[in-house]
Structure formats: structure tokens, C-alpha cells
Design a protein around this motif. Structure first.
Motif, PDB file in Angstrom:
ATOM      1  N   PHE A   1     -21.307  33.457  17.979  1.00 28.72           N
ATOM      2  CA  PHE A   1     -22.494  34.110  17.444  1.00 28.72           C
ATOM      3  C   PHE A   1     -23.501  34.297  18.570  1.00 28.72           C
ATOM      4  CE2 PHE A   1     -25.090  30.330  17.370  1.00 28.72           C
ATOM      5  CZ  PHE A   1     -24.220  29.288  17.079  1.00 28.72           C
ATOM      6  N   SER A   2     -24.384  35.231  18.354  1.00 25.82           N
ATOM      7  CA  SER A   2     -25.347  35.518  19.424  1.00 25.82           C
ATOM      8  C   SER A   2     -26.748  35.601  18.844  1.00 25.82           C
ATOM      9  CB  SER A   2     -24.985  36.829  20.115  1.00 25.82           C
ATOM     10  OG  SER A   2     -25.025  37.878  19.187  1.00 25.82           O
ATOM     11  N   LEU A   3     -27.694  35.203  19.668  1.00 28.47           N
ATOM     12  CA  LEU A   3     -29.099  35.284  19.274  1.00 28.47           C
ATOM     13  C   LEU A   3     -29.818  36.114  20.338  1.00 28.47           C
ATOM     14  CD1 LEU A   3     -29.523  31.511  18.385  1.00 28.47           C
ATOM     15  CD2 LEU A   3     -29.434  33.377  16.754  1.00 28.47           C
TER      16      LEU A   3
ATOM     17  N   TYR B   1     -22.655  53.553   6.047  1.00 28.79           N
ATOM     18  CA  TYR B   1     -23.238  52.413   5.347  1.00 28.79           C
ATOM     19  C   TYR B   1     -22.905  52.380   3.865  1.00 28.79           C
ATOM     20  CZ  TYR B   1     -25.878  50.874   9.395  1.00 28.79           C
ATOM     21  OH  TYR B   1     -26.217  50.376  10.625  1.00 28.79           O
TER      22      TYR B   1
ATOM     23  N   GLU C   1     -24.742  35.657  11.426  1.00 26.28           N
ATOM     24  CA  GLU C   1     -24.859  34.957  12.714  1.00 26.28           C
ATOM     25  C   GLU C   1     -25.960  33.910  12.657  1.00 26.28           C
ATOM     26  OE1 GLU C   1     -25.370  37.914  15.758  1.00 26.28           O
ATOM     27  OE2 GLU C   1     -23.294  37.664  16.387  1.00 26.28           O
ATOM     28  N   ALA C   2     -27.106  34.300  12.074  1.00 24.93           N
ATOM     29  CA  ALA C   2     -28.222  33.353  11.963  1.00 24.93           C
ATOM     30  C   ALA C   2     -27.826  32.176  11.081  1.00 24.93           C
ATOM     31  CB  ALA C   2     -29.451  34.063  11.403  1.00 24.93           C
TER      32      ALA C   2
ATOM     33  N   PRO D   1     -33.959  36.384  14.153  1.00 24.18           N
ATOM     34  CA  PRO D   1     -33.246  37.482  13.496  1.00 24.18           C
ATOM     35  C   PRO D   1     -33.753  37.714  12.078  1.00 24.18           C
ATOM     36  CG  PRO D   1     -31.866  35.543  13.661  1.00 24.18           C
ATOM     37  CD  PRO D   1     -33.123  35.222  14.388  1.00 24.18           C
ATOM     38  N   LYS D   2     -33.888  39.002  11.711  1.00 27.11           N
ATOM     39  CA  LYS D   2     -34.302  39.324  10.351  1.00 27.11           C
ATOM     40  C   LYS D   2     -33.048  39.472   9.493  1.00 27.11           C
ATOM     41  CE  LYS D   2     -38.392  41.785  11.848  1.00 27.11           C
ATOM     42  NZ  LYS D   2     -38.884  43.083  12.253  1.00 27.11           N
ATOM     43  N   ALA D   3     -33.077  38.859   8.336  1.00 25.47           N
ATOM     44  CA  ALA D   3     -31.897  38.879   7.485  1.00 25.47           C
ATOM     45  C   ALA D   3     -31.919  40.029   6.478  1.00 25.47           C
ATOM     46  CB  ALA D   3     -31.772  37.565   6.748  1.00 25.47           C
ATOM     47  N   ALA D   4     -33.067  40.644   6.300  1.00 23.36           N
ATOM     48  CA  ALA D   4     -33.182  41.650   5.242  1.00 23.36           C
ATOM     49  C   ALA D   4     -32.463  42.945   5.604  1.00 23.36           C
ATOM     50  CB  ALA D   4     -34.648  41.935   4.984  1.00 23.36           C
ATOM     51  N   ARG D   5     -31.856  43.600   4.623  1.00 28.46           N
ATOM     52  CA  ARG D   5     -31.215  44.889   4.850  1.00 28.46           C
ATOM     53  C   ARG D   5     -32.167  45.988   4.408  1.00 28.46           C
ATOM     54  NH1 ARG D   5     -25.564  45.677   2.356  1.00 28.46           N
ATOM     55  NH2 ARG D   5     -25.689  47.436   3.764  1.00 28.46           N
TER      56      ARG D   5
ATOM     57  N   PRO E   1     -24.235  45.883  10.488  1.00 31.23           N
ATOM     58  CA  PRO E   1     -24.858  45.092  11.559  1.00 31.23           C
ATOM     59  C   PRO E   1     -25.908  44.121  11.027  1.00 31.23           C
ATOM     60  CG  PRO E   1     -25.627  47.352  11.648  1.00 31.23           C
ATOM     61  CD  PRO E   1     -24.524  47.308  10.640  1.00 31.23           C
ATOM     62  N   GLU E   2     -26.637  44.552   9.976  1.00 30.83           N
ATOM     63  CA  GLU E   2     -27.667  43.653   9.431  1.00 30.83           C
ATOM     64  C   GLU E   2     -27.026  42.429   8.803  1.00 30.83           C
ATOM     65  OE1 GLU E   2     -30.894  43.896   9.756  1.00 30.83           O
ATOM     66  OE2 GLU E   2     -30.699  45.726  10.912  1.00 30.83           O
ATOM     67  N   THR E   3     -25.955  42.653   8.040  1.00 34.41           N
ATOM     68  CA  THR E   3     -25.273  41.515   7.424  1.00 34.41           C
ATOM     69  C   THR E   3     -24.672  40.624   8.499  1.00 34.41           C
ATOM     70  OG1 THR E   3     -24.731  43.000   5.611  1.00 34.41           O
ATOM     71  CG2 THR E   3     -23.632  40.879   5.623  1.00 34.41           C
TER      72      THR E   3
ATOM     73  N   ALA F   1     -20.501  49.157  15.764  1.00 34.33           N
ATOM     74  CA  ALA F   1     -21.619  48.638  14.965  1.00 34.33           C
ATOM     75  C   ALA F   1     -22.962  48.954  15.617  1.00 34.33           C
ATOM     76  CB  ALA F   1     -21.459  47.134  14.785  1.00 34.33           C
TER      77      ALA F   1
ATOM     78  N   ARG G   1     -25.886  40.169  11.469  1.00 35.65           N
ATOM     79  CA  ARG G   1     -26.988  39.388  12.053  1.00 35.65           C
ATOM     80  C   ARG G   1     -27.379  38.242  11.124  1.00 35.65           C
ATOM     81  NH1 ARG G   1     -28.682  43.971  15.015  1.00 35.65           N
ATOM     82  NH2 ARG G   1     -29.772  44.971  13.289  1.00 35.65           N
ATOM     83  N   TYR G   2     -27.406  38.562   9.833  1.00 36.08           N
ATOM     84  CA  TYR G   2     -27.742  37.525   8.838  1.00 36.08           C
ATOM     85  C   TYR G   2     -26.715  36.393   8.922  1.00 36.08           C
ATOM     86  CZ  TYR G   2     -27.756  35.278   4.255  1.00 36.08           C
ATOM     87  OH  TYR G   2     -27.759  34.359   3.253  1.00 36.08           O
TER      88      TYR G   2
END
Lengths: 345, 269
Positions: free
Chosen positions: B14-16, B246, A68-69, B152-156, A61-63, B186, A65-66
Motif C-alpha cells: 500500500f502507498s501513502l 466508472y 489502502e488507508a 487520504p480521503k475515503a469519500a467517492r 482509484p478512490e476505493t 487507474a 485509496r480507501y
């Protein structure tokens, strides 16, 4: 979906980072050559495809979101050709964009004028029929003394001080600043209230009209028509049309909210008129800055310092120039064909 | 609706995530504080100027106090791509409702219309509009065609540090692990991960309840042999599930006898 996730991520990341780097440069104002444009388009399509492939995979999900941004940023850059670094052309805006925008929505202006005139008639009749209504219909200060009394006081004050206006010895700058800020605030509110389907704008215009009508009739009945014209015309010929244009902008907003006569969806209607509304209100702000100067530095001077005939002539000349500007400036043979909506000076 | 969904001509959606009225109010309070401080500083400057000219200082004060809030909000949103200081602090951003670039006219209009959004006091009109509209827009946003989204935060998260390399008995059944990965959406995987990431932020009793619910949910999706999960606390079970979801590529462990229960800081359900 069967996906070798590690391999997928390992292959995708360099391309995503490349896209991110290009977007950073584009957003900072860089211009791409043809190869660069092809490259970013390819990277965008690849990131989009990766997003679709990854979208149903639970563990990322994080990837997602990344991505998507990233796709959102790339989409804005690629699909919107509008440049953030567009050249500012104030002269073109003053000469063409503003007057053409005004004329494009001239119907709303006439309605704003009609509402204000209706308010003036109401205020005037109220003063005629019930003189005590002055405490309700007139702005604070004007209801405190008779016009003849005020004229006598002002003219005596001017004789005594030689040059300064009533109650002020050197505060013209502060006074003009106050007028500009106050009138612009009222104009913005008049425009903004268009979001109440135009009702708030109509109320504001009518209310303004009441005050103007009540004061005008009060001065005329008291035999001070000449003083009134000399006092109001130099700044009023710009200030009152400015408020009317703010009302015009509010009515345009209200009309877009109602959607009468349009097949466009709600958001599209507002999106369409937004730039025109901004153009009009920026023009209003410029007019009010000018009117603030004139009101402070000319309107407050009376006889014997400035003869009323000079002030009246000045006001009428301004009104003529304003009418000519709004009706003729930037006019082309093709009107009412329009400029594309642009708003920034 | 909690997300702004945009479908591109290429068919990609895509969604925000949309910002709610509370986070927007907090950002506005932060911006107001900044504006207030700037005004105070500006006021002191004008006091110094008044030594030279009282009229000029008065003019500067009146016009400056009127223009400063607009100038701050508009210039910050334009220069920082939709972020004022307050919005940056709370991870918010103004974006075009169609996903395109913000235009100057949109920024000007949404900020001018604060005049009506703040009526009758404390942004009541704007707040009600936020709650009533599909995309949590105040009237200024509606007119300008903008929305405020959470950035949105890109960091994992660092999974190795979070989950560690402890023995995961569920890996002994790769076919069941694959089925679990197939059945967990997800959003649910993200909830389980967040429960672990934010473990220390929850009260012990709530934590026990949360991990019990999550573990029961995952046990219902795929049933592992009883001896595999025997002795695992609910939190350990969720931790192993997240590990499977994961980090699917880690090698399956060699079979070994059941270990004593790992006490997870008193969170066993």
C-alpha cells in the motif's frame, strides 16, 4: 482482470466497514478478546486481498485509496504490539532506564568530556597568553570587569541587603526559570546538531569549554579561586554534566549518521538509537531544572550569607551523588547487557 | 518519490502520498499562529498573576513561553495520531516510516530536532532536507523515522450528480467499451474524473485545452466508429469515457438517432 465490480463492492463494503469500526475502537484504547483478535485479523486479510484484486482496476482509484488507508491502519495495529496506553513508570525510568542508557553509550560521554576539556584548556591558555582575549572567549558580562571587582561588589551587596543576591531583590523564581529555559534550549541544540554528522555538537561542546576554561583561569589568576568554586560548584556539578550528556546524545546521533562499524542501513541505524537519544535528553532536562533552582536559590548567595566552604562541600556532595547515580543505579549483574531501548518516563 | 510504499509480510503493498514542503510550510504557519495566540492568552493570564506575585508571573512567562510550542506540537501529534491543528487543516499527518504506530519517542525526537531544522532561519535546513531526501523528510523526521503524508480521503465523488443520466452513445459498442476499460490505467481514469470534478475551477481556455488533450488521448487508446462520436465536444467525449470507466454496469442504450450537440457551457474544443 475480469471482475464483477458492483458485486465485488457490494460484498466487500460490509467487511471493510466492520474492519473500520474495529480499528476505531482499537485506536481508542479498546482491548480485544481472542475472538475479536481472530476476527480483525480475518478482516485485515480480506481487505488486503480486496486491495490486490482492485489494484489493477481502472475505475476504482478512490476505493483503492480507501482500502489502502484501511489496510495501512490495520497493518499498524496488527503488526505493532506496542500499546498506546502503556503504563507510565517514572520511578523505574529514573532508577533504571536513564542511568542504564547513559552507561550503554558511555564512550560518547567520554568523547564529549574530552572535547569540553580541550575547549577549557584552549580558553584557559588563551586567557593566560592574551588577557585581552577575554572579550572573545568569555560570555557577555564576565568580560566587563575583573573577578576581584565582581567579588567585592557581590559581597558588599549581600552585606547590604542581608539576604538577596546581586542585582535582584525577589526575582529568584524568574531567574531560575530563565536559567532552566536557556540551558535546556542550549542542550537541545547541542543534541540536535548531532544531525550534522556530529560536527555541530563538537563545535558546541568545544565552545562551551572555552568559556568555562577562560573564566576559571581568569578567576584563579585574580586570586578568586575560592569564590569561583563556591559560585560554580553547587549548580555546575549538575549543569555541566547535563550539557555533556546532551553532547553525548548528539554524538550518538552523529555516529548513527556516519554509520561507522555498522552494517545496518541509514534509517535503521537512526531508528535504533532514537529512543536512547530521547531518554538522554529528557534526563538532561530534569538535571537542568534542578540546576536552575540551585543556581538561583543557592549559587547566587555568597559570604557572609552562605560560607564558601558550605557551598563547595554541597557541590562536591552533589557531584559524588551524581557519579554514584550514573554509575550504579539500576546496575545488574548482566551489564553491559541492555534494557530494550525505552525512552518515555 | 511521491509516495511512501510499504509492503506487508502478507505481500500486500500500500502507498501513502507524501506531503511536499509547501503544504508542510502552510501547516506550520497555521500551527505557529495557533501557538502565538495561545502564548498571547497565556501572557495575559500571567499579567493577572503578576498582581499577586511578580516573581511567579515572571517564572511562568519564561518557562511557559519555552514549553508551550513543544507541549502543543507533541501533545497534539500524540493525541490526534500525528495531526496538529495545522496539519489537520491542510490534510497532513505524521506517520511512522514503516507504517507502524507512532511512538512517543518518535514524536519527542522529531519535535526537539526542530532546533536544527529551523536553522539558520525560517526552517531553511529542514526545507532543504525535505527537498533533498527521498521521502521528503526534514532532519527531525530522519532521526525519528517518521514521514508526513497527505491524509487520504475515503469519500467517492457522486457520479450520478457529476455525469448525470444523459445518453452515452459509446455504450452502443460494449466490446469497445470493455477494451477501453482494459486499456485505461487507474491513474488516467482518476485524472479524467478529477478534470470533471474540478471543471469550474479552471479557466475556460485551459479547460478547452485540457479536455482536448484528454479526449485525444482516449481516442488514441480505442477508436470508436466515427458516427458514434460525431458531434460530441471534447468535454462530452471525456464525460462519456468516465461514465464507461466508472459505471460499467449501466445498461447499454437502445440505438437512436444522433442528438444535436449538447453545448457544454462553451467548452467545445
Amino acid at each position: 482482470m475480469i471482475l464483477d465490480l458492483d458485486k465485488f463492492l457490494a460484498e466487500g463494503r460490509p467487511h471493510w466497514h466492520a474492519l473500520e469500526g474495529m480499528l476505531d475502537r482499537l485506536e481508542a484504547g479498546a482491548v480485544l478478546e481472542l475472538d475479536g483478535a481472530r476476527r480483525i485479523h480475518w478482516l485485515y486479510e480480506r481487505a488486503s486481498a480486496d486491495l490486490i484484486r482492485l489494484g489493477t482496476f481502472a475505475s476504482e482509484p478512490e476505493t483503492c485509496r480507501y482500502l489502502e488507508a484501511l489496510v495501512a491502519r490495520a497493518y499498524a495495529e496488527i503488526h505493532d504490539t506496542h500499546s498506546r496506553t502503556a503504563r507510565i513508570r517514572p520511578f523505574h525510568w529514573v532508577r533504571r532506564t536513564f542511568p542504564r542508557t547513559f552507561r550503554r553509550h558511555i564512550g560518547a560521554f567520554w568523547i564529549a568530556l574530552a572535547i569540553t576539556v580541550a575547549g577549557m584548556v584552549f580558553g584557559g591558555v588563551a586567557t593566560l597568553v592574551d588577557p585581552d582575549s577575554r572579550h572573545v572567549t568569555m560570555p557577555f558580562g564576565h568580560d566587563q570587569m575583573r573577578p576581584s571587582e565582581r567579588v567585592r561588589r557581590d559581597e558588599e551587596s549581600q552585606r547590604a541587603t542581608g539576604r538577596d543576591g546581586p542585582g535582584q531583590t525577589s526575582g529568584h523564581g524568574s531567574f531560575s526559570g530563565f536559567l532552566m529555559a536557556h540551558n535546556t534550549r542550549i542542550s537541545i541544540l547541542t543534541m540536535s546538531l548531532g544531525m550534522s554528522f556530529g560536527i555541530g555538537t563538537i563545535v558546541m561542546l568545544f565552545y562551551n569549554g572555552i568559556g568555562v576554561g577562560a573564566i576559571a583561569v581568569d578567576y584563579i589568576l585574580d586570586g578568586q579561586g575560592r569564590f569561583l568554586a563556591g559560585w560554580i560548584l553547587p549548580h555546575g556539578t549538575i549543569e555541566i554534566p547535563a550539557i555533556l550528556i546532551a553532547g553525548q546524545a548528539g554524538l550518538i546521533l552523529g555516529h548513527a549518521m556516519l554509520g561507522r562499524g555498522s552494517n545496518l542501513p541509514f534509517a535503521a541505524r537512526l531508528r535504533r538509537i532514537g529512543p536512547d537519544v530521547v531518554t538522554l535528553i529528557l534526563g538532561v532536562a530534569l538535571f537542568l531544572v534542578y540546576a536552575g533552582f540551585i543556581e538561583s536559590f543557592l549559587s547566587q548567595y555568597h559570604e557572609p550569607i552562605v560560607p564558601y566552604a558550605v557551598k563547595i562541600a554541597f557541590g562536591l556532595a552533589e557531584l559524588s551523588a551524581l557519579c554514584a547515580y550514573l554509575s550504579l543505579s539500576g546496575r545488574t549483574r548482566g551489564e553491559p547487557g541492555d534494557d530494550p531501548p525505552t525512552s518515555t518516563p | 518519490m511521491t509516495h511512501l510504499r510499504i509492503r506487508t509480510p502478507e505481500g500486500v503493498e500500500f502507498s501513502l502520498p507524501l506531503a511536499g514542503p509547501v503544504s508542510r510550510a502552510l501547516a506550520l504557519i497555521a500551527d505557529s499562529l495557533f501557538i502565538w495566540c495561545t502564548m498571547a492568552f497565556f501572557g495575559y493570564l500571567m499579567m493577572f498573576l503578576s498582581v499577586v506575585s511578580q516573581d511567579a508571573a515572571g517564572t511562568g512567562m519564561t518557562v511557559g513561553f519555552f514549553l508551550l510550542p513543544f507541549a502543543y506540537l507533541m501533545s497534539m501529534e500524540w493525541l490526534n495520531r500525528g495531526q496538529t491543528i495545522g496539519k489537520r487543516l491542510f490534510g497532513l499527518r505524521v506517520v511512522d516510516a514503516q507504517g507502524l504506530k507512532l511512538r512517543p519517542a518518535q514524536i519527542v525526537l522529531r519535535n526537539l530536532l526542530r532546533a536544527v531544522d529551523m536553522l539558520p532561519l525560517l526552517y531553511l535546513v529542514g526545507g532543504v532536507a525535505c527537498l533533498a531526501t527521498r521521502r521528503a523528510q526534514r532532519l527531525g523526521d530522519l532521526a525519528a523515522g517518521t514521514v508526513v503524508v497527505r491524509n487520504p480521503k475515503a469519500a467517492r465523488p457522486d457520479l450520478d450528480q457529476l455525469i448525470g443520466t444523459r445518453f452515452n452513445s459509446l455504450r452502443a459498442h460494449p466490446h469497445l467499451a470493455a477494451r477501453l476499460r482494459q486499456r485505461v490505467p487507474a491513474a488516467e481514469a482518476a485524472i479524467a474524473l478529477q478534470a470533471l470534478v474540478r471543471r469550474e475551477e479552471t479557466e475556460p481556455a485551459s479547460r478547452v485545452e485540457l479536455f482536448r488533450d484528454l479526449a485525444d488521448h482516449f481516442r488514441g487508446l480505442v477508436e470508436f466508429p466515427p458516427e458514434t462520436a460525431e458531434g460530441l465536444t471534447d468535454e462530452q467525449y471525456v464525460r462519456d469515457v468516465v461514465d464507461l470507466l466508472y459505471r460499467p454496469r449501466l445498461a447499454a442504450p437502445a440505438p437512436r438517432p444522433a442528438e444535436p450537440v449538447d453545448d457544454m457551457a462553451g467548452t467545445a474544443g
